[in-house]
Scaffold this motif. Structure first.
Motif, PDB file in Angstrom:
ATOM      1  N   SER A  37     -29.206  14.595  28.778  1.00 34.78           N
ATOM      2  CA  SER A  37     -27.767  14.378  28.586  1.00 34.78           C
ATOM      3  C   SER A  37     -27.515  13.262  27.586  1.00 34.78           C
ATOM      4  O   SER A  37     -26.597  13.349  26.757  1.00 34.78           O
ATOM      5  CB  SER A  37     -27.100  14.056  29.928  1.00 34.78           C
ATOM      6  OG  SER A  37     -27.220  15.135  30.824  1.00 34.78           O
ATOM      7  N   LEU A  38     -28.331  12.214  27.639  1.00 31.61           N
ATOM      8  CA  LEU A  38     -28.190  11.118  26.690  1.00 31.61           C
ATOM      9  C   LEU A  38     -28.515  11.586  25.271  1.00 31.61           C
ATOM     10  O   LEU A  38     -27.829  11.216  24.309  1.00 31.61           O
ATOM     11  CB  LEU A  38     -29.104   9.958  27.089  1.00 31.61           C
ATOM     12  CG  LEU A  38     -28.863   8.622  26.378  1.00 31.61           C
ATOM     13  CD1 LEU A  38     -27.500   8.060  26.755  1.00 31.61           C
ATOM     14  CD2 LEU A  38     -29.968   7.621  26.722  1.00 31.61           C
ATOM     15  N   GLU A  39     -29.541  12.406  25.142  1.00 32.38           N
ATOM     16  CA  GLU A  39     -29.912  12.944  23.837  1.00 32.38           C
ATOM     17  C   GLU A  39     -28.799  13.817  23.268  1.00 32.38           C
ATOM     18  O   GLU A  39     -28.453  13.727  22.082  1.00 32.38           O
ATOM     19  CB  GLU A  39     -31.205  13.749  23.953  1.00 32.38           C
ATOM     20  CG  GLU A  39     -32.429  12.901  24.255  1.00 32.38           C
ATOM     21  CD  GLU A  39     -33.654  13.736  24.602  1.00 32.38           C
ATOM     22  OE1 GLU A  39     -34.769  13.189  24.543  1.00 32.38           O
ATOM     23  OE2 GLU A  39     -33.491  14.931  24.942  1.00 32.38           O
ATOM     24  N   ILE A  40     -28.242  14.670  24.117  1.00 33.20           N
ATOM     25  CA  ILE A  40     -27.165  15.558  23.670  1.00 33.20           C
ATOM     26  C   ILE A  40     -25.913  14.758  23.335  1.00 33.20           C
ATOM     27  O   ILE A  40     -25.219  15.039  22.347  1.00 33.20           O
ATOM     28  CB  ILE A  40     -26.883  16.637  24.731  1.00 33.20           C
ATOM     29  CG1 ILE A  40     -28.059  17.617  24.794  1.00 33.20           C
ATOM     30  CG2 ILE A  40     -25.578  17.381  24.430  1.00 33.20           C
ATOM     31  CD1 ILE A  40     -27.976  18.643  25.880  1.00 33.20           C
TER      32      ILE A  40
ATOM     33  N   ILE B 267     -14.594   8.086  13.447  1.00 37.96           N
ATOM     34  CA  ILE B 267     -13.555   8.115  14.477  1.00 37.96           C
ATOM     35  C   ILE B 267     -13.717   9.379  15.330  1.00 37.96           C
ATOM     36  O   ILE B 267     -13.791  10.486  14.818  1.00 37.96           O
ATOM     37  CB  ILE B 267     -12.148   8.070  13.856  1.00 37.96           C
ATOM     38  CG1 ILE B 267     -12.018   6.865  12.925  1.00 37.96           C
ATOM     39  CG2 ILE B 267     -11.091   8.041  14.946  1.00 37.96           C
ATOM     40  CD1 ILE B 267     -12.236   5.529  13.592  1.00 37.96           C
ATOM     41  N   GLY B 268     -13.756   9.208  16.626  1.00 44.84           N
ATOM     42  CA  GLY B 268     -13.939  10.334  17.540  1.00 44.84           C
ATOM     43  C   GLY B 268     -15.370  10.491  18.017  1.00 44.84           C
ATOM     44  O   GLY B 268     -15.645  11.305  18.908  1.00 44.84           O
ATOM     45  N   ALA B 269     -16.296   9.712  17.443  1.00 47.60           N
ATOM     46  CA  ALA B 269     -17.707   9.847  17.814  1.00 47.60           C
ATOM     47  C   ALA B 269     -17.940   9.474  19.279  1.00 47.60           C
ATOM     48  O   ALA B 269     -18.739  10.113  19.970  1.00 47.60           O
ATOM     49  CB  ALA B 269     -18.573   8.982  16.908  1.00 47.60           C
ATOM     50  N   GLY B 270     -17.235   8.449  19.752  1.00 48.01           N
ATOM     51  CA  GLY B 270     -17.402   8.036  21.150  1.00 48.01           C
ATOM     52  C   GLY B 270     -16.924   9.099  22.118  1.00 48.01           C
ATOM     53  O   GLY B 270     -17.560   9.325  23.162  1.00 48.01           O
ATOM     54  N   ASP B 271     -15.827   9.770  21.787  1.00 46.77           N
ATOM     55  CA  ASP B 271     -15.322  10.845  22.640  1.00 46.77           C
ATOM     56  C   ASP B 271     -16.292  12.023  22.650  1.00 46.77           C
ATOM     57  O   ASP B 271     -16.509  12.657  23.691  1.00 46.77           O
ATOM     58  CB  ASP B 271     -13.950  11.321  22.149  1.00 46.77           C
ATOM     59  CG  ASP B 271     -12.939  10.194  22.052  1.00 46.77           C
ATOM     60  OD1 ASP B 271     -12.994   9.278  22.890  1.00 46.77           O
ATOM     61  OD2 ASP B 271     -12.088  10.234  21.140  1.00 46.77           O
ATOM     62  N   ALA B 272     -16.874  12.305  21.485  1.00 44.60           N
ATOM     63  CA  ALA B 272     -17.853  13.392  21.391  1.00 44.60           C
ATOM     64  C   ALA B 272     -19.116  13.059  22.173  1.00 44.60           C
ATOM     65  O   ALA B 272     -19.680  13.920  22.859  1.00 44.60           O
ATOM     66  CB  ALA B 272     -18.195  13.662  19.925  1.00 44.60           C
ATOM     67  N   PHE B 273     -19.560  11.809  22.075  1.00 40.80           N
ATOM     68  CA  PHE B 273     -20.730  11.377  22.852  1.00 40.80           C
ATOM     69  C   PHE B 273     -20.489  11.591  24.344  1.00 40.80           C
ATOM     70  O   PHE B 273     -21.316  12.154  25.051  1.00 40.80           O
ATOM     71  CB  PHE B 273     -21.028   9.899  22.581  1.00 40.80           C
ATOM     72  CG  PHE B 273     -22.050   9.317  23.518  1.00 40.80           C
ATOM     73  CD1 PHE B 273     -23.398   9.335  23.196  1.00 40.80           C
ATOM     74  CD2 PHE B 273     -21.672   8.758  24.739  1.00 40.80           C
ATOM     75  CE1 PHE B 273     -24.353   8.816  24.064  1.00 40.80           C
ATOM     76  CE2 PHE B 273     -22.614   8.235  25.618  1.00 40.80           C
ATOM     77  CZ  PHE B 273     -23.965   8.269  25.280  1.00 40.80           C
ATOM     78  N   MET B 274     -19.320  11.145  24.806  1.00 41.55           N
ATOM     79  CA  MET B 274     -19.015  11.233  26.227  1.00 41.55           C
ATOM     80  C   MET B 274     -18.947  12.689  26.682  1.00 41.55           C
ATOM     81  O   MET B 274     -19.476  13.051  27.740  1.00 41.55           O
ATOM     82  CB  MET B 274     -17.689  10.534  26.519  1.00 41.55           C
ATOM     83  CG  MET B 274     -17.412  10.290  27.993  1.00 41.55           C
ATOM     84  SD  MET B 274     -18.659   9.216  28.739  1.00 41.55           S
ATOM     85  CE  MET B 274     -17.750   8.584  30.144  1.00 41.55           C
ATOM     86  N   ALA B 275     -18.313  13.535  25.873  1.00 40.04           N
ATOM     87  CA  ALA B 275     -18.219  14.953  26.220  1.00 40.04           C
ATOM     88  C   ALA B 275     -19.597  15.602  26.224  1.00 40.04           C
ATOM     89  O   ALA B 275     -19.898  16.431  27.090  1.00 40.04           O
ATOM     90  CB  ALA B 275     -17.296  15.670  25.237  1.00 40.04           C
ATOM     91  N   GLY B 276     -20.429  15.250  25.255  1.00 34.19           N
ATOM     92  CA  GLY B 276     -21.778  15.804  25.211  1.00 34.19           C
ATOM     93  C   GLY B 276     -22.603  15.399  26.416  1.00 34.19           C
ATOM     94  O   GLY B 276     -23.288  16.232  27.027  1.00 34.19           O
ATOM     95  N   PHE B 277     -22.513  14.132  26.782  1.00 40.98           N
ATOM     96  CA  PHE B 277     -23.258  13.646  27.946  1.00 40.98           C
ATOM     97  C   PHE B 277     -22.784  14.326  29.219  1.00 40.98           C
ATOM     98  O   PHE B 277     -23.581  14.858  29.998  1.00 40.98           O
ATOM     99  CB  PHE B 277     -23.109  12.127  28.071  1.00 40.98           C
ATOM    100  CG  PHE B 277     -23.842  11.549  29.246  1.00 40.98           C
ATOM    101  CD1 PHE B 277     -25.163  11.162  29.137  1.00 40.98           C
ATOM    102  CD2 PHE B 277     -23.209  11.400  30.483  1.00 40.98           C
ATOM    103  CE1 PHE B 277     -25.858  10.643  30.223  1.00 40.98           C
ATOM    104  CE2 PHE B 277     -23.884  10.889  31.575  1.00 40.98           C
ATOM    105  CZ  PHE B 277     -25.215  10.506  31.447  1.00 40.98           C
ATOM    106  N   VAL B 278     -21.480  14.316  29.449  1.00 41.21           N
ATOM    107  CA  VAL B 278     -20.921  14.898  30.669  1.00 41.21           C
ATOM    108  C   VAL B 278     -21.131  16.404  30.700  1.00 41.21           C
ATOM    109  O   VAL B 278     -21.495  16.983  31.735  1.00 41.21           O
ATOM    110  CB  VAL B 278     -19.426  14.546  30.801  1.00 41.21           C
ATOM    111  CG1 VAL B 278     -18.791  15.293  31.975  1.00 41.21           C
ATOM    112  CG2 VAL B 278     -19.254  13.040  30.979  1.00 41.21           C
ATOM    113  N   GLY B 279     -20.910  17.061  29.560  1.00 37.14           N
ATOM    114  CA  GLY B 279     -21.075  18.510  29.510  1.00 37.14           C
ATOM    115  C   GLY B 279     -22.489  18.937  29.833  1.00 37.14           C
ATOM    116  O   GLY B 279     -22.710  19.913  30.564  1.00 37.14           O
ATOM    117  N   ALA B 280     -23.476  18.219  29.302  1.00 40.15           N
ATOM    118  CA  ALA B 280     -24.877  18.533  29.579  1.00 40.15           C
ATOM    119  C   ALA B 280     -25.226  18.244  31.031  1.00 40.15           C
ATOM    120  O   ALA B 280     -25.945  19.012  31.687  1.00 40.15           O
ATOM    121  CB  ALA B 280     -25.784  17.731  28.655  1.00 40.15           C
ATOM    122  N   LEU B 281     -24.701  17.135  31.552  1.00 37.44           N
ATOM    123  CA  LEU B 281     -25.001  16.762  32.936  1.00 37.44           C
ATOM    124  C   LEU B 281     -24.485  17.816  33.908  1.00 37.44           C
ATOM    125  O   LEU B 281     -25.194  18.251  34.824  1.00 37.44           O
ATOM    126  CB  LEU B 281     -24.369  15.402  33.239  1.00 37.44           C
ATOM    127  CG  LEU B 281     -24.920  14.648  34.451  1.00 37.44           C
ATOM    128  CD1 LEU B 281     -26.384  14.276  34.238  1.00 37.44           C
ATOM    129  CD2 LEU B 281     -24.094  13.390  34.698  1.00 37.44           C
TER     130      LEU B 281
END
Length: 329
Positions: free
Chosen positions: A291-294, A253-267
């Motif tokens: 960004s996808l990797e992060i 739970i929360g993995a999708g939010d973390a993925f999105m933050a990682g992608f956006v943050g790196a971008l």
């Protein structure tokens, strides 16, 4: 400083430390849980150069005070305290690695009264807006506020980041689909899980077919996550894939939010925010791939501990995962 705003409901979550259905005498971790505040907190962790603002309403109660204390210092907060309505509560139980049960007490909560008048002052100088598909399901008022925000972003050329985040307890797939088909015409970045896409749209498509299908709506970047199998990105020109990382799942739970933050943050770290609306795989393939990797690294490591944001890494940690191509348990 680049400013990203988001708004939505955050609840006090009782996250079970044991596997099995709800037990009155069971042990729980108390947490602040909301896709939008998760995103803001995680984004601040992964990219310290961004100013994140979470906007919401909370009840004048212990749950509301807990959320404010929990989020203090992790993101900027713009919250109205509502003495007439309560703060939502969520119970999360883990049956096994792949089965999780959520129970909500949130109908007619303070956050279901979020009004555009509370959003507009923060949007006016924002560089991007993050939304989820949860908020329009909360009430007619929230539905109106979401679409007023989408229209404002469109008319003001503010990039929209939309994470579908389908929540089955809130509405049926058919009801959600009607709303989502309108929402997905707005975002610059559209993200959802492959399982969500199939549950709502029920087209029987592959990940690539769904990515291309949704691109016909948004004409921008589409992200489809696939759990342990990683994610794909499609922008109308090329597909970028990442196979994910091997992890020992404790709490997904929360993995999708973390993925999105990682992608956006790196971008946003690698591309000036003014150029974000014009990027594509033709001009910024390297940055989008990283960004996808992060994003996958952040989503993966978040699954290794209980709590929606407890394990979210900073950029240095995320980059080490990418370079080593593994996540240690």
């Amino acid at each position: 400083m680049t400013k990203l705003i988001t708004f939505g409901e955050t609840m006090v979550q009782y996250n079970a430390t044991y596997n099995g259905p709800f037990m009155e005498d069971g042990e729980y971790i108390l947490d602040a849980a909301g896709a939008e505040s998760n995103f803001a907190v995680n984004l601040s962790k992964i990219n310290h150069d961004l100013e994140t603002v979470w906007i919401s309403r909370l009840g004048n109660d212990d749950a509301g005070r807990f959320i404010l204390e929990n989020l203090e210092g992790k993101t900027k907060i713009s919250v109205e305290i509502d003495s007439e309505h309560f703060t939502g509560i969520s119970y999360l139980n883990h049956i096994d690695e792949n089965t999780h049960i959520k129970k909500y007490i949130r109908k007619n909560s303070a956050a279901s009264k979020i009004d555009f008048s509370s959003i507009k002052p923060q949007i006016m100088d924002a560089d991007a807006i993050h939304l989820t598909g949860i908020t329009p399901a909360l009430s007619n008022k929230c539905y109106e506020t979401v679409f007023q925000t989408l229209e404002y972003g469109k008319n003001s050329n503010i990039p929209i980041i939309l994470d579908i985040n389908y929540r089955e307890p809130l509405w049926t797939p058919s009801d959600a689909k009607q709303v989502y088909n309108h929402m997905i015409r707005y975002p610059f970045i559209l993200k959802m899980g492959l399982d969500e896409a199939e549950k709502v749209w029920q087209l029987g498509f592959t990940d690539r077919e769904y990515a291309k299908y949704f691109h016909d709506f948004t004409n921008n970047i589409v992200l489809l996550t696939k759990g342990e199998h990683g994610a794909i990105l499609y922008d109308g020109h090329n597909i970028i894939e990442h196979s994910g990382y091997k992890i020992n799942v404790v709490d997904p739970i929360g993995a999708g939010d973390a993925f999105m933050a990682g992608f956006v943050g790196a971008l946003f770290k690698n591309i000036n925010h003014k150029n974000i609306p014009n990027i594509s795989t033709l001009t910024h393939h390297k940055e989008l791939k990283l960004s996808l990797e992060i994003g996958n690294a952040c989503g993966g490591i978040t699954c290794t501990a209980r709590g929606d944001t407890a394990s979210m890494p900073d950029m240095e940690k995320a980059m080490s995962i990418v370079k080593e191509n593994q996540i240690l348990p």
